[in-house]
Write a protein that holds these residues in place. Sequence first.
Motif, PDB file in Angstrom:
ATOM      1  N   HIS A   1       0.830  -0.990  -0.132  1.00 48.37           N
ATOM      2  CA  HIS A   1       0.047  -0.007  -0.011  1.00 48.37           C
ATOM      3  C   HIS A   1       0.895   1.191  -0.036  1.00 48.37           C
ATOM      4  O   HIS A   1       2.090   1.202   0.337  1.00 48.37           O
ATOM      5  N   PHE A   2       0.229   2.290  -0.502  1.00 50.57           N
ATOM      6  CA  PHE A   2       1.081   3.516  -0.465  1.00 50.57           C
ATOM      7  C   PHE A   2       0.896   4.198   1.026  1.00 50.57           C
ATOM      8  O   PHE A   2      -0.138   4.946   1.053  1.00 50.57           O
ATOM      9  N   ALA A   3       1.636   3.833   2.042  1.00 53.42           N
ATOM     10  CA  ALA A   3       1.332   4.046   3.412  1.00 53.42           C
ATOM     11  C   ALA A   3       2.645   4.211   3.862  1.00 53.42           C
ATOM     12  O   ALA A   3       3.867   3.699   3.802  1.00 53.42           O
ATOM     13  N   ILE A   4       2.413   5.104   5.140  1.00 48.69           N
ATOM     14  CA  ILE A   4       3.955   5.187   5.824  1.00 48.69           C
ATOM     15  C   ILE A   4       3.388   5.055   7.478  1.00 48.69           C
ATOM     16  O   ILE A   4       2.361   5.771   7.851  1.00 48.69           O
ATOM     17  N   SER A   5       4.407   4.410   8.266  1.00 48.63           N
ATOM     18  CA  SER A   5       4.062   4.506   9.508  1.00 48.63           C
ATOM     19  C   SER A   5       4.538   5.622  10.360  1.00 48.63           C
ATOM     20  O   SER A   5       5.422   6.386   9.845  1.00 48.63           O
ATOM     21  N   ASN A   6       4.319   5.826  11.637  1.00 49.68           N
ATOM     22  CA  ASN A   6       4.543   7.063  12.424  1.00 49.68           C
ATOM     23  C   ASN A   6       6.031   6.938  12.484  1.00 49.68           C
ATOM     24  O   ASN A   6       6.865   7.935  12.577  1.00 49.68           O
ATOM     25  N   LYS A   7       6.691   5.744  12.901  1.00 52.96           N
ATOM     26  CA  LYS A   7       8.203   5.438  13.177  1.00 52.96           C
ATOM     27  C   LYS A   7       8.813   5.715  11.771  1.00 52.96           C
ATOM     28  O   LYS A   7      10.067   6.137  12.057  1.00 52.96           O
ATOM     29  N   GLU A   8       8.432   5.246  10.766  1.00 53.88           N
ATOM     30  CA  GLU A   8       9.257   5.574   9.343  1.00 53.88           C
ATOM     31  C   GLU A   8       9.091   7.087   9.093  1.00 53.88           C
ATOM     32  O   GLU A   8      10.033   7.766   8.644  1.00 53.88           O
ATOM     33  N   LYS A   9       7.965   7.909   9.345  1.00 54.37           N
ATOM     34  CA  LYS A   9       7.965   9.041   9.101  1.00 54.37           C
ATOM     35  C   LYS A   9       8.678   9.974  10.143  1.00 54.37           C
ATOM     36  O   LYS A   9       9.339  10.869  10.044  1.00 54.37           O
ATOM     37  N   GLU A  10       9.008   9.492  11.306  1.00 55.83           N
ATOM     38  CA  GLU A  10       9.870  10.010  12.335  1.00 55.83           C
ATOM     39  C   GLU A  10      11.304   9.881  11.995  1.00 55.83           C
ATOM     40  O   GLU A  10      11.952  10.961  11.850  1.00 55.83           O
ATOM     41  N   ALA A  11      11.838   8.920  11.371  1.00 59.06           N
ATOM     42  CA  ALA A  11      13.126   8.790  10.834  1.00 59.06           C
ATOM     43  C   ALA A  11      13.298   9.547   9.558  1.00 59.06           C
ATOM     44  O   ALA A  11      14.531  10.311   9.317  1.00 59.06           O
ATOM     45  N   LEU A  12      12.214   9.408   8.736  1.00 59.19           N
ATOM     46  CA  LEU A  12      12.482  10.487   7.342  1.00 59.19           C
ATOM     47  C   LEU A  12      12.370  11.731   7.842  1.00 59.19           C
ATOM     48  O   LEU A  12      13.144  12.565   6.895  1.00 59.19           O
ATOM     49  N   ALA A  13      11.975  12.373   8.743  1.00 54.25           N
ATOM     50  CA  ALA A  13      11.963  13.776   9.069  1.00 54.25           C
ATOM     51  C   ALA A  13      13.336  13.965   9.390  1.00 54.25           C
ATOM     52  O   ALA A  13      13.745  15.366   9.145  1.00 54.25           O
ATOM     53  N   LEU A  14      14.196  13.220   9.849  1.00 54.22           N
ATOM     54  CA  LEU A  14      15.568  13.220  10.252  1.00 54.22           C
ATOM     55  C   LEU A  14      16.369  13.411   9.151  1.00 54.22           C
ATOM     56  O   LEU A  14      17.356  14.035   9.196  1.00 54.22           O
ATOM     57  N   VAL A  15      16.102  12.486   8.445  1.00 51.31           N
ATOM     58  CA  VAL A  15      16.821  12.301   6.976  1.00 51.31           C
ATOM     59  C   VAL A  15      16.692  13.739   6.088  1.00 51.31           C
ATOM     60  O   VAL A  15      17.554  14.200   5.569  1.00 51.31           O
ATOM     61  N   ALA A  16      15.265  14.275   6.401  1.00 47.15           N
ATOM     62  CA  ALA A  16      15.127  15.422   5.805  1.00 47.15           C
ATOM     63  C   ALA A  16      15.917  16.731   6.135  1.00 47.15           C
ATOM     64  O   ALA A  16      16.218  17.810   5.547  1.00 47.15           O
ATOM     65  N   LYS A  17      16.177  16.731   7.270  1.00 51.30           N
ATOM     66  CA  LYS A  17      17.043  17.667   8.070  1.00 51.30           C
ATOM     67  C   LYS A  17      18.623  17.408   7.839  1.00 51.30           C
ATOM     68  O   LYS A  17      19.513  18.210   8.377  1.00 51.30           O
ATOM     69  N   GLY A  18      19.090  16.432   7.265  1.00 47.17           N
ATOM     70  CA  GLY A  18      20.370  16.142   6.570  1.00 47.17           C
ATOM     71  C   GLY A  18      21.074  15.144   7.628  1.00 47.17           C
ATOM     72  O   GLY A  18      22.387  14.963   7.424  1.00 47.17           O
ATOM     73  N   TYR A  19      20.522  14.397   8.730  1.00 49.99           N
ATOM     74  CA  TYR A  19      20.974  13.619   9.585  1.00 49.99           C
ATOM     75  C   TYR A  19      21.339  12.217   8.453  1.00 49.99           C
ATOM     76  O   TYR A  19      20.758  11.789   7.645  1.00 49.99           O
ATOM     77  N   SER A  20      22.499  11.761   9.046  1.00 55.88           N
ATOM     78  CA  SER A  20      22.842  10.547   8.502  1.00 55.88           C
ATOM     79  C   SER A  20      22.260   9.420   9.467  1.00 55.88           C
ATOM     80  O   SER A  20      21.630   9.532  10.365  1.00 55.88           O
ATOM     81  N   PHE A  21      22.167   8.113   8.671  1.00 56.92           N
ATOM     82  CA  PHE A  21      21.560   7.001   9.442  1.00 56.92           C
ATOM     83  C   PHE A  21      22.100   6.719  10.740  1.00 56.92           C
ATOM     84  O   PHE A  21      21.338   6.519  11.770  1.00 56.92           O
ATOM     85  N   LYS A  22      23.466   6.841  10.998  1.00 58.61           N
ATOM     86  CA  LYS A  22      24.056   6.808  12.368  1.00 58.61           C
ATOM     87  C   LYS A  22      23.485   7.913  13.237  1.00 58.61           C
ATOM     88  O   LYS A  22      23.405   7.711  14.348  1.00 58.61           O
ATOM     89  N   GLU A  23      23.555   9.173  12.729  1.00 60.27           N
ATOM     90  CA  GLU A  23      22.972  10.276  13.664  1.00 60.27           C
ATOM     91  C   GLU A  23      21.630   9.969  14.005  1.00 60.27           C
ATOM     92  O   GLU A  23      21.025  10.128  15.032  1.00 60.27           O
ATOM     93  N   ILE A  24      20.622   9.369  13.093  1.00 59.56           N
ATOM     94  CA  ILE A  24      19.500   9.289  13.339  1.00 59.56           C
ATOM     95  C   ILE A  24      19.148   8.037  14.406  1.00 59.56           C
ATOM     96  O   ILE A  24      18.518   8.093  15.189  1.00 59.56           O
ATOM     97  N   ALA A  25      20.183   6.955  14.274  1.00 60.59           N
ATOM     98  CA  ALA A  25      20.019   5.933  15.156  1.00 60.59           C
ATOM     99  C   ALA A  25      20.175   6.526  16.602  1.00 60.59           C
ATOM    100  O   ALA A  25      19.562   6.061  17.627  1.00 60.59           O
ATOM    101  N   HIS A  26      21.406   7.186  16.601  1.00 52.54           N
ATOM    102  CA  HIS A  26      21.808   7.932  18.065  1.00 52.54           C
ATOM    103  C   HIS A  26      20.552   8.670  18.562  1.00 52.54           C
ATOM    104  O   HIS A  26      20.211   8.611  19.781  1.00 52.54           O
ATOM    105  N   GLU A  27      20.034   9.529  17.639  1.00 52.70           N
ATOM    106  CA  GLU A  27      18.904  10.519  18.137  1.00 52.70           C
ATOM    107  C   GLU A  27      17.749   9.736  18.367  1.00 52.70           C
ATOM    108  O   GLU A  27      17.097  10.162  19.606  1.00 52.70           O
ATOM    109  N   LEU A  28      17.365   8.385  17.928  1.00 53.53           N
ATOM    110  CA  LEU A  28      16.197   7.861  18.421  1.00 53.53           C
ATOM    111  C   LEU A  28      16.368   6.671  19.307  1.00 53.53           C
ATOM    112  O   LEU A  28      15.476   5.755  19.647  1.00 53.53           O
ATOM    113  N   SER A  29      17.674   6.528  19.496  1.00 52.40           N
ATOM    114  CA  SER A  29      18.250   5.384  20.539  1.00 52.40           C
ATOM    115  C   SER A  29      17.742   4.002  20.108  1.00 52.40           C
ATOM    116  O   SER A  29      17.299   3.346  20.861  1.00 52.40           O
ATOM    117  N   VAL A  30      18.055   3.666  18.856  1.00 52.89           N
ATOM    118  CA  VAL A  30      17.829   2.527  18.318  1.00 52.89           C
ATOM    119  C   VAL A  30      19.256   2.231  17.536  1.00 52.89           C
ATOM    120  O   VAL A  30      20.104   3.052  17.173  1.00 52.89           O
TER     121      VAL A  30
END
Length: 245
Positions: free
Chosen positions: A181-210
């Motif tokens: 489906h063309f759908a997105i979960s809250n968790k996916e959206k949360e991570a994508l918002a940080l991608v849009a701010k220029g965060y790397s995957f490593k930085e996003i993982a640290h920010e979200l504690s995962v």
Amino acid sequence: MISKKNFGDYSRTHISDVPANTASEEALYFKQTIPKFPEEAVYIYSFKLNKMIFAAGWEEVLGYRDDEINMLAIVNMSAPDFAPFSHDLNDKALKFIHGKTKDLEKYSFTIELKKIHKEGHEVPIMARVGVYSSEEGKITSIIGRFQVNRSLIFGKVMRYAAYGPEKEKFEEELNKALFYHFAISNKEKEALALVAKGYSFKEIAHELSVSHSAIEKRILPLYKRFDLKSLTHLVSFAYDNNILP
């Protein structure tokens, strides 16, 4: 009787078109004890009795009297472009929760969608459905809240979220089941918002504690789901479809 042909295989065996008796002692008790906000409709559906046992606010929100609204009608009144996803989400979420035996009242999910008013026009709704009661590790009833939200801006991507003691697993299972489906979960959206701010995957993982791999599991599948080739295109797609503000 409203047809069940569009519902998921699992849901169709658990839902009926029997409305609530709004004059019953039980319904009057719920009316006094369950808070309801303006432009909000509430229901309680009993799996034990296989019928609606409480309904309030439906005429204000979607034009149906509280003594005529029923579970099949609520599920079936989604706007055509939202119906397939809404049906699948209800089906998969119900199946997941039915597989749990502890802390059932803590599980719920939300979805942003358009419902069709009795008079035919579309109404923007933020819906939340959760477990209201359980007995001996089994769900006996669910509660749904449908809040009119005119600030919602819809693109072609459905938005949803899962909550509960096993929130990560709940959302992961929904993501798998709803992948096409063309759908997105809250968790996916949360991570994508940080991608849009220029965060790397490593930085996003640290920010979200995962873990780093957890972020990859949230972001990389979106390429295939939305038929995109890069992070740049994914971020652009998210803005174009009102996934990100």
